[in-house]
Design an enzyme around this catalytic site. Structure first.
Site, PDB file in Angstrom:
ATOM      1  N   CYS A   2       0.854  -1.194   0.000  1.00 42.74           N
ATOM      2  CA  CYS A   2       0.000   0.000   0.000  1.00 42.74           C
ATOM      3  C   CYS A   2       0.890   1.244   0.000  1.00 42.74           C
ATOM      4  O   CYS A   2       2.109   1.143   0.005  1.00 42.74           O
ATOM      5  CB  CYS A   2      -0.874   0.021   1.242  1.00 42.74           C
ATOM      6  SG  CYS A   2      -1.711  -1.552   1.559  1.00 42.74           S
TER       7      CYS A   2
HETATM    8  N1  GLN Z   1      -1.187  -6.906   3.996  1.00 39.45           N
HETATM    9  C1  GLN Z   1      -2.049  -5.762   3.969  1.00 39.45           C
HETATM   10  C2  GLN Z   1      -3.347  -6.011   3.236  1.00 39.45           C
HETATM   11  O1  GLN Z   1      -3.571  -7.038   2.689  1.00 39.45           O
HETATM   12  C3  GLN Z   1      -1.348  -4.545   3.411  1.00 39.45           C
HETATM   13  C4  GLN Z   1      -1.054  -4.741   1.983  1.00 39.45           C
HETATM   14  C5  GLN Z   1      -0.140  -3.741   1.414  1.00 39.45           C
HETATM   15  O2  GLN Z   1       0.716  -3.128   2.036  1.00 39.45           O
HETATM   16  N2  GLN Z   1      -0.270  -3.626   0.149  1.00 39.45           N
HETATM   17  O3  GLN Z   1      -4.137  -5.138   3.195  1.00 39.45           O
END
Ligand code: GLN
Length: 230
Positions: A2
Site C-alpha cells: 500500500c
Molecule cells: N497486507 C495488507 C493487506 O492485505 C497490506 C497490503 C499492502 O501493504 N499492500 O491489506
C-alpha cells in the site's frame, strides 16, 4: 503494498493532503512512483483525522478505489485537520476485501496504517482486531504492546518473521511514528508542518528519504530518526 501518508502541523484540508498533490495518494492509487510490490492500490482506502476538542480520531474508510469516491472528493476540500493519516490499499493475497480491512485501524486516540505483509501465525490470533487481515492483526498486537514502542515491536516481529515487510505509520494526533522495514519512506518538513509518506507526493526538493530499518518520530516540531536492530 500500500501507500500511506501522515501530516502534523497547521490545519490543512483533506483535499490538499490527499487529492491535490501532483503525486499524492489519489495518483498513487493508480500510478505510484516507488512501489516495489504491486502496481496499483485499488482495494480500498482510508483516512483518520483529528478535530479540535475531540481526542479520538474520526475515520472514513472504503473498500473502493480512492479515484472512484466522488462524495469524498466533494467534501475533502472543506474538511481541515492539523493531524491526518491516510492510506490507499493493494490487498495482499488471501486477505479480505471489505472496508474493515482498510487502514487506518484505530484504538483510542491511535490510528495506524501498515504497508507490507506479515505471517499471522507468528502473531497469534487477536480477538480485538478489526479484521482477520494481517495488517489489522498486527495493529491490534501493537496497540496492546504500546504504540509508542512501535520501533521495538517492529524489530521483534521482524526477527520472528524474516520475510515480513513492516512499514508502519501511526499517530495519536500529537506525534507521528513511522517505520521503514523493506519498503520506501520519505519525509518533508515545510514551513508549517511535517509530512511522512511511503513516497514523495510532489517534487519539492526538501523531501528526504529514510534508510531501511529506521524509525521516524515526529513530535513537537522535532524529527528524530533512529536505527532499528535487524
Ligand atoms: N497486507 C495488507 C493487506 O492485505 C497490506 C497490503 C499492502 O501493504 N499492500 O491489506
Amino acid at each position: 503494498m500500500c501507500r500511506h501518508l501522515a501530516w502534523l502541523g497547521s490545519p490543512r484540508t483533506l483535499g490538499e493532503l490527499l487529492l491535490e498533490p501532483a503525486h499524492g495518494l489519489l495518483v498513487q492509487s493508480y500510478a505510484p512512483r516507488r512501489q516495489a510490490h504491486g502496481r496499483i492500490n485499488a482495494d480500498g482506502w482510508g483516512v483518520g483525522f483529528f478535530a479540535p476538542g475531540r481526542p479520538e480520531p474520526a475515520r472514513w474508510r472504503s473498500s473502493r478505489p480512492l479515484w472512484s469516491d466522488a462524495s469524498f472528493a466533494s467534501v475533502a476540500p472543506v474538511i481541515s485537520a492539523a493531524c491526518v493519516l491516510a492510506a490507499v490499499r493493494s490487498a495482499s493475497a488471501g486477505m479480505p476485501a471489505d472496508e474493515t480491512a482498510a487502514a487506518p485501524f484505530q484504538q483510542g486516540q491511535w490510528v495506524l496504517s501498515h504497508n507490507g505483509v506479515v505471517d499471522r501465525l507468528i502473531l497469534g490470533p487477536h480477538a480485538a482486531a478489526e479484521s482477520v487481515c494481517d495488517s489489522a492483526q498486527l495493529a491490534a498486537h501493537l496497540f496492546d504492546f504500546g504504540p509508542e514502542r512501535a520501533g521495538e515491536f517492529v524489530a521483534d516481529v521482524g526477527k520472528r518473521d524474516p520475510g515480513a515487510r513492516l512499514n508502519l505509520l501511526l499517530t495519536d494526533g500529537n506525534r507521528i511514528l513511522a517505520t521503514r522495514w523493506h519498503d520506501t519512506l520519505s519525509v518533508l518538513r515545510t514551513n508549517d508542518g511535517v509530512v511522512v509518506a511511503s513516497e514523495p507526493d510532489d517534487d519539492d526538493p526538501r523531501w528526504f528519504d529514510i534508510p531501511d530499518h529506521h524509525l521516524v518520530d515526529v513530535q513537537a516540531g522535532e524529527i528524530a530518526i533512529t536505527h532499528l536492530e535487524e
